[in-house]
Design an enzyme around this catalytic site. Sequence first.
Site, PDB file in Angstrom:
ATOM      1  CG  ASN A  90      46.238  50.795  33.001  1.00  0.00           C
ATOM      2  OD1 ASN A  90      46.587  49.778  32.210  1.00  0.00           O
ATOM      3  ND2 ASN A  90      46.952  51.835  33.260  1.00  0.00           N
ATOM      4  CE1 TYR A 155      52.509  42.859  36.237  1.00  0.00           C
ATOM      5  CE2 TYR A 155      53.698  41.273  34.745  1.00  0.00           C
ATOM      6  CZ  TYR A 155      52.809  42.355  34.968  1.00  0.00           C
ATOM      7  OH  TYR A 155      52.221  43.040  34.052  1.00  0.00           O
ATOM      8  CE  LYS A 159      48.973  42.810  35.766  1.00  0.00           C
ATOM      9  NZ  LYS A 159      48.341  43.850  35.742  1.00  0.00           N
TER      10      LYS A 159
HETATM   11  P1  NAD Z   1      53.430  52.018  33.700  1.00  0.00           P
HETATM   12  O1  NAD Z   1      54.555  51.695  34.498  1.00  0.00           O
HETATM   13  O2  NAD Z   1      53.891  52.989  32.412  1.00  0.00           O
HETATM   14  O3  NAD Z   1      52.231  52.869  34.331  1.00  0.00           O
HETATM   15  C1  NAD Z   1      51.726  52.254  35.470  1.00  0.00           C
HETATM   16  C2  NAD Z   1      50.549  53.071  35.963  1.00  0.00           C
HETATM   17  O4  NAD Z   1      50.189  52.662  37.334  1.00  0.00           O
HETATM   18  C3  NAD Z   1      51.074  54.630  36.132  1.00  0.00           C
HETATM   19  O5  NAD Z   1      49.987  55.382  35.741  1.00  0.00           O
HETATM   20  C4  NAD Z   1      51.084  54.646  37.765  1.00  0.00           C
HETATM   21  O6  NAD Z   1      50.638  56.175  37.980  1.00  0.00           O
HETATM   22  C5  NAD Z   1      50.097  53.579  38.328  1.00  0.00           C
HETATM   23  N1  NAD Z   1      50.604  53.190  39.584  1.00  0.00           N
HETATM   24  C6  NAD Z   1      51.845  52.861  39.772  1.00  0.00           C
HETATM   25  N2  NAD Z   1      51.882  52.484  41.268  1.00  0.00           N
HETATM   26  C7  NAD Z   1      50.747  53.013  41.736  1.00  0.00           C
HETATM   27  C8  NAD Z   1      50.233  52.971  42.969  1.00  0.00           C
HETATM   28  N3  NAD Z   1      50.888  52.713  43.970  1.00  0.00           N
HETATM   29  N4  NAD Z   1      49.143  53.595  42.980  1.00  0.00           N
HETATM   30  C9  NAD Z   1      48.363  54.155  41.969  1.00  0.00           C
HETATM   31  N5  NAD Z   1      48.720  54.080  40.865  1.00  0.00           N
HETATM   32  C10 NAD Z   1      49.855  53.349  40.689  1.00  0.00           C
HETATM   33  O7  NAD Z   1      52.944  50.770  33.098  1.00  0.00           O
HETATM   34  P2  NAD Z   1      52.178  50.020  31.862  1.00  0.00           P
HETATM   35  O8  NAD Z   1      53.146  49.216  31.241  1.00  0.00           O
HETATM   36  O9  NAD Z   1      51.497  51.219  31.288  1.00  0.00           O
HETATM   37  O10 NAD Z   1      51.299  49.011  32.757  1.00  0.00           O
HETATM   38  C11 NAD Z   1      49.952  49.474  32.859  1.00  0.00           C
HETATM   39  C12 NAD Z   1      49.140  47.923  33.270  1.00  0.00           C
HETATM   40  O11 NAD Z   1      49.501  47.025  32.136  1.00  0.00           O
HETATM   41  C13 NAD Z   1      49.748  47.336  34.418  1.00  0.00           C
HETATM   42  O12 NAD Z   1      48.564  46.970  35.166  1.00  0.00           O
HETATM   43  C14 NAD Z   1      50.733  46.442  34.000  1.00  0.00           C
HETATM   44  O13 NAD Z   1      50.850  45.391  34.854  1.00  0.00           O
HETATM   45  C15 NAD Z   1      50.081  45.831  32.687  1.00  0.00           C
HETATM   46  N6  NAD Z   1      50.762  45.288  31.564  1.00  0.00           N
HETATM   47  C16 NAD Z   1      51.945  46.011  30.874  1.00  0.00           C
HETATM   48  C17 NAD Z   1      52.563  45.443  30.206  1.00  0.00           C
HETATM   49  C18 NAD Z   1      53.681  45.895  29.375  1.00  0.00           C
HETATM   50  O14 NAD Z   1      54.696  45.263  28.637  1.00  0.00           O
HETATM   51  N7  NAD Z   1      54.017  47.228  29.571  1.00  0.00           N
HETATM   52  C19 NAD Z   1      52.381  44.052  29.686  1.00  0.00           C
HETATM   53  C20 NAD Z   1      51.295  43.427  30.336  1.00  0.00           C
HETATM   54  C21 NAD Z   1      50.551  44.056  31.312  1.00  0.00           C
END
Ligand code: NAD
Length: 247
Positions: A90, A155, A159
């Site tokens: 994730n 990005y 994906k």
């Molecule tokens: P967030 O920024 O709240 O959390 C990101 C997580 O990734 C955190 O736990 C962080 O510790 C970890 N992370 C970041 N950089 C890191 C690194 N270098 N090494 C290890 N871990 C690392 O983001 P989120 O919105 O919870 O996103 C989680 C996933 O969901 C991601 O893959 C993101 O692409 C995907 N996503 C999010 C959304 C959205 O709208 N929030 C939409 C589509 C996809």
Amino acid sequence: MLDLENKIVIITGGTRGIGLETAKSFAKEKAKVIIFGSKKESVDKALISLSEEGFNVEGYFPNLNSYEEVEKVIKEIHDKYGKIDVLINNAGISANKKIEDTTSDDFKSIMDLNVNAMFNVTKAVVPYMKEKKEGVILNTSSMVSIYGQPSGVGYPASKFAVNGLTKSLARELAPFNIRVNAVAPGIIKTDMVANLPKEMIEPLIKTIPLGRIGEPEDIANAFMFLASPMASYITGVILQVDGSARN
Ligand code: NAD
């Protein structure tokens, strides 16, 4: 029946947002949850907040871009529990700069975490799942993996690669009873979205047919379903959880 009790579940990027909510949801179902984060402080903070809610979760902070570090931690977890049932890849970062402002280092750092790190953790876990002839690997994709996005090209490119890993590994690992699926979230209320400019987000929300931004719980629910025996005939799927949003 979700039947997740005593399952060993590893969640990368489990310290906040979607990953933290997913950790809570699996812990509520009595799974043994192990979160990975980028640094000790954020892992400790997440573990404290989970423990305040009554969940006994473990945490690690391997450098996901070092295969050796990842392999060592995965082995440690396997030695301790004798199995790894579910891996949820994730961790991810996003981007929104125009191509002229995107450096090759920017592009590389997105691919390093969103794709290469996913490869490393998956590669380290697969031998244990193969040995047990059972396992579930779930990847976090995005709605931009279907439509692209009008900026931050690294990005959506990353994906699309996540979808490629998912669909290909689903076929490669199906003979070993290992299912591989992805969830493609729409716009979800986490720090990642809070950091994007209002001008980018507000018009998007207006176009969501279900009329709201998603909650981290919406994604956690999809992960639980896909990890459960209810999804035992589902592999190679990119499940869109986006209120029918179109980017
Ligand atoms: P967030 O920024 O709240 O959390 C990101 C997580 O990734 C955190 O736990 C962080 O510790 C970890 N992370 C970041 N950089 C890191 C690194 N270098 N090494 C290890 N871990 C690392 O983001 P989120 O919105 O919870 O996103 C989680 C996933 O969901 C991601 O893959 C993101 O692409 C995907 N996503 C999010 C959304 C959205 O709208 N929030 C939409 C589509 C996809």
